[in-house]
Write a protein that holds these residues in place. Sequence first.
Motif, short mmCIF file in Angstrom:
data_model
loop_
_atom_site.label_atom_id
_atom_site.label_comp_id
_atom_site.label_asym_id
_atom_site.label_seq_id
_atom_site.Cartn_x
_atom_site.Cartn_y
_atom_site.Cartn_z
N SER A 8 0.75 -1.15 -0.06
CA SER A 8 0.01 -0.15 -0.08
C SER A 8 0.77 1.21 0.05
O SER A 8 1.98 1.23 0.48
N MET A 128 -2.12 9.80 -6.04
CA MET A 128 -1.97 8.45 -5.50
C MET A 128 -0.92 7.51 -5.94
O MET A 128 -0.83 6.40 -5.57
N THR A 192 -6.19 -4.30 -5.22
CA THR A 192 -6.54 -3.66 -6.36
C THR A 192 -7.51 -4.02 -7.15
O THR A 192 -8.19 -3.26 -8.02
N TRP A 228 -10.19 8.53 -7.46
CA TRP A 228 -9.40 8.12 -6.48
C TRP A 228 -8.86 6.73 -6.46
O TRP A 228 -8.00 6.26 -6.45
N THR A 232 -5.18 5.00 -7.05
CA THR A 232 -4.72 4.07 -6.19
C THR A 232 -4.29 2.77 -6.92
O THR A 232 -3.28 2.15 -6.67
#
Length: 361
Positions: A8, A128, A192, A228, A232
Amino acid sequence: MDAFEYQSNPSRVIFGSGTINRVPDELVRLNLSKPLILCTPQQVGQAETLRDILAGNSKLAVAGLFSEAAMHTPVEVTDRALERLRASAADCVVSIGGGSTTGLGKALSVRTGLYHLTIPTTYAGSEMTPILGETDGGRKTTRSDPAVLPGTVVYDVALTLTLPAALSATSGVNAIAHAVEALYARNANPVTNLLAREGVRALAAALPELAADPSSGPARSAALYGAWLCGTCLGGVGMALHHKLCHALGGALGLPHAETHTVVLPHALAYNAPEVPAAMRALAEVLPGSGGDAIHGLNVLLDRLPVKRGLKDLGMREADIDRAVEAALSSPYWNPRQIEKEPIRELIRRAWAGEPARADL
Ligand code: NAD
């Protein structure tokens, strides 16, 4: 469950409408007091609003406003910003804008070690990621470094209301592209995969609504939320053919970033389709009107958006197809399907001509 690794990227995320007003408190809680604000010439108005908000907090003294952020983070712009940063004794940078402005914030932060708070106003997703692409004399280099990742991301839906309809659409498809390639990434993982499916679901529903009404609050909110999640994904796993192709087309031919992503995505997916059945199923489930076929689902989505469908509409000449093929094949990279010259040429030709993507590459 297949074996996996998951990494992460730690950052603090604040999401809402009017959240720009929370930036002063965010800086104060980090013991920061002298921010340099970054923006493009087109977003000076939003940057000045931010400056006024920061000036309203007695614990803060704005170091200045640098409004020269530009596409692909040119090092000469970064150098000028560095001079301003040093001359003003700023102790942090606050970027407000799209991927270009976030890129400048990253470039300054990684060079100086200063804290970077970013306020993204497009759906590009750079905020991100620990990735920074920079250009020096027309040459682009990209690095990935945890020090590049912004520390705090403030998503303010209200700031996205001014994003023009066409850019909203292409920027949103740019975000979807991150999720598409995350679903078949070499280092894909269950986290993910979840983010990618939810990100595509949110954006694929919101973008046609925004095309009809760019001022729709709920659609703006859903699109930024999806962006967002897709950002990520981009920061969490490796990208493949689609991103490499767009990078090559942007670098070799100077084609615009989000528009190029939009044209190429269904074709890149069509190329990889035979090797990624699970990703195709997952995408078909979250793309409205797909009829069980993810390529069709993307074609349907693009049909509903105010976007150009051919690279020729973005200024690419037919004579440039072979140059683009060479650029796309010049550096080896991982892709779920082996890179073969003739089908890649046909992919680029179809994208150039603006033909609908077909799964026969
Ligand atoms: P951009 O940042 O270049 O913005 C395009 C234009 O729209 C600019 O003039 C900008 O000021 C304006 N704009 C942005 N938000 C607006 C708003 N809400 N209202 C009105 N105008 C607004 O475009 P982008 O697509 O966000 O970013 C593209 C750049 O970001 C490229 O250089 C790309 O390589 C980079 N990028 C990097 C990463 C990464 O992870 N490193 C990820 C995605 C994109």
